[in-house]
Design an enzyme around this catalytic site. Structure first.
Site, mmCIF file in Angstrom:
data_model
loop_
_atom_site.group_PDB
_atom_site.id
_atom_site.type_symbol
_atom_site.label_atom_id
_atom_site.label_comp_id
_atom_site.label_asym_id
_atom_site.label_seq_id
_atom_site.Cartn_x
_atom_site.Cartn_y
_atom_site.Cartn_z
ATOM 1 N N GLU A 135 0.828 -1.226 0.000
ATOM 2 C CA GLU A 135 0.000 0.000 0.000
ATOM 3 C C GLU A 135 0.854 1.264 0.000
ATOM 4 O O GLU A 135 0.594 2.204 0.773
ATOM 5 C CB GLU A 135 -0.973 -0.007 1.188
ATOM 6 C CG GLU A 135 -1.999 -1.110 1.094
ATOM 7 C CD GLU A 135 -3.137 -1.019 2.101
ATOM 8 O OE1 GLU A 135 -3.096 -0.152 3.003
ATOM 9 O OE2 GLU A 135 -4.077 -1.836 1.994
ATOM 10 N N GLU A 175 -5.471 -8.612 0.068
ATOM 11 C CA GLU A 175 -6.187 -8.240 1.298
ATOM 12 C C GLU A 175 -7.650 -8.064 0.940
ATOM 13 O O GLU A 175 -7.996 -7.183 0.146
ATOM 14 C CB GLU A 175 -5.647 -6.943 1.904
ATOM 15 C CG GLU A 175 -4.291 -7.105 2.557
ATOM 16 C CD GLU A 175 -3.858 -5.863 3.331
ATOM 17 O OE1 GLU A 175 -4.712 -5.158 3.886
ATOM 18 O OE2 GLU A 175 -2.637 -5.609 3.343
#
Ligand code: AHR
Length: 501
Positions: free
Chosen positions: A176, A295
């Site tokens: 991320e 995720e």
């Protein structure tokens, strides 16, 4: 009588083979996922390595494959050297991502030991830190983990007790990095360069690694789309996957939209596929980039933490969502979305495995139990192997505030190598039972083996420490297979597994 939802299955109409890595999960140094989750020396069930065998048993029943580690946001400050060698000599560090103290009592060797005990298909999926660190540390970690012997770092691993290399095949290039919350947050250009340089160096050691470039943290990011295009333009020939992350939760009491979350997930997948293929076309490349949805879950990230936590505590109770039946139905629908795109989603990780937005919960010194979300995952991992059949539903619809008219039925079907078939289906209606008719064409199916249902008169029902088996799947009633047609009734707000032989 409600109009039935219908679809036809035929062995010639397929989406693609399911990669077992679709059933991956995630172990992050976050809250109690590791400490008092999978690792608790002194617990009555702990083995010699301090791993909780009660948790290992549930993990094996759950059936996860690729296990992503050590983060998540945690990896962006991760110093791998802190996590190896004699435990008593490992440093305690501040973890900036979660404002906790990391003791490093559980590290790389302990994780590999956990993976080896987590089931025959479990494999490590290791992330390197591209937040505060870079190429050098990534290849040093790779040398320590994977090089057989004869170098300083591979010999160090042997000196630490692991003569055999860990053989880690699947690696994430950071996490991320597009998010401003990320330690070492970067622009797409900055990240694209460091990801490409890291991938190149890692491939110099081992050209056969499989590498995941970090995609957007979620599809709502301002940079979504442009981020993937820029990063892939830099890394196209060097990586195999781009990552996707997405979490869903019920907002403002709008349950119908929440139940339709998979509409968003499927659109997200299709947009990333389009971006990958657009970059491939621009680069005149024959190579195809696949998707690592590493995720995904239901996560009530906006709810205040009910547990009192101070900054820099060790293994505090963070993100310990307790899932309802409704959450499990949405969760099952997210699994269906992944299976429906199995041709391009070839890795996916349920975030996370234990205690932290997890299917398995534990109490320190106490028991481990299954959340409601445990059941759809375990059933899909057990019966979702083989070839996904192309399911095009003709379903009654209902209106949702967020996604407009949405099918009440969300479904997929997987044909196993032995010819048996598993149908996975969700009824999104909160009030109406949904009749289902499936025309089974050319499949030679004659036997209804099982109709298993997760639903409850109380859509808020949950499993807790004091009532660990409040919610479990039950047998559906009335399903029949006659003259090549399966007929069943899907209870309101339900997850269903129907097995045919
Ligand atoms: O899974 C919890 C967190 O969600 C991860 O650390 C991060 O990558 C994401 O934002």
């Amino acid at each position: 009588m409600n109009r039935p939802a219908r679809f036809t299955l035929h062995p010639d109409f397929t989406v693609g083979a399911v990669n077992p890595r679709l059933f991956g999960s995630f172990v992050e140094h976050l809250g109690r996922c590791v400490y008092t989750g999978i690792h608790e020396p002194g617990h009555p069930t702990a083995d010699a390595a301090g791993l909780r065998t009660d948790v290992l048993e549930l993990v094996r029943e759950l059936g996860p494959t690729a296990l992503r580690y050590p983060g998540g946001n945690f990896v962006s400050g991760y110093r791998w050297e802190d996590s190896v060698g004699p435990v008593d000599e490992r440093p305690r560090r501040l973890d900036l991502a979660w404002k906790t103290t990391e003791s490093n009592r559980f590290g790389l060797a302990e994780f590999i030991d956990f993976v080896r005990k987590a089931g025959p298909e479990a494999e490590p999926m290791m992330a390197v830190n591209l937040g505060t660190r870079g190429v050098t540390e990534a290849i040093q970690l790779q040398e320590y983990a994977n090089h057989p012997s004869g170098t300083e770092l591979s010999d160090l691993r042997a000196a630490h007790g692991d003569k055999d290399p860990y053989g880690i095949k699947l690696w994430c290039l950071g996490n991320e990095v597009d998010g401003p919350w990320q330690t070492g947050h970067k622009t797409a250009e900055e990240y694209g360069r460091i990801a490409a340089e890291t991938a190149r160096a890692m491939r110099q050691i081992d050209p056969d690694l499989e590498l995941v470039a970090s995609g957007s943290s979620n599809s709502g990011m301002d940079t979504f789309g442009a981020w993937e295009a820029t990063v892939l333009t830099e890394t196209y020939d060097l990586v195999d996957y781009v990552s996707l992350h997405s979490y869903y939760w019920e907002r403002d009491g709008d349950r119908d939209s929440f139940l339709a979350s998979a509409v968003d997930m499927e659109a997200f997948i299709e947009k990333v596929v389009a971006t990958c293929d657009h970059v491939g076309a621009k680069l005149k490349s024959e190579k195809r980039i696949n998707l690592s949805f590493d995720e995904w879950n239901v996560w009530y990230m906006e709810k205040p933490n009910p547990h009192p936590v101070e900054d820099w505590q060790e293994a505090p109770r963070l993100l310990e969502d307790v899932y309802s039946v409704t959450d499990a139905v949405v969760f099952g629908s997210l699994l269906i979305a992944l299976l429906r795109h199995a041709d391009r989603v070839t890795v996916a990780c349920l975030a996370q495995l234990v205690n932290v937005i997890a299917p398995i919960m534990t109490e320190p010194g106490g028991p481990a139990w299954r959340q409601t979300t445990f059941f759809p995952f375990a059933q899909a991992s057990t019966y979702g192997r083989g070839t996904v059949l192309d399911v095009r539903v003709d379903s009654p619809t209902h209106p949702t505030a967020k996604y407009g008219e949405v099918d009440l039925l969300h479904a997929t079907a997987v044909r196993h190598d032995d010819g048996t078939v598993a149908v996975f289906a969700v009824n999104r209606s909160q009030t109406r039972a949904l009749p289902l008719e499936v025309l089974l064409s050319g499949l030679g199916l004659t036997e209804l083996v099982e109709h298993s249902v997760l639903a409850d008169a109380d859509p808020e029902a949950r499993n807790t420490l004091t009532d660990q088996e409040r919610v479990v799947p039950h047998a559906g009633e009335g399903a029949v297979l006659v003259d090549g047609t399966l007929k069943a009734t899907l209870e309101p707000l339900s997850w269903n597994l129907i097995r045919l032989a």
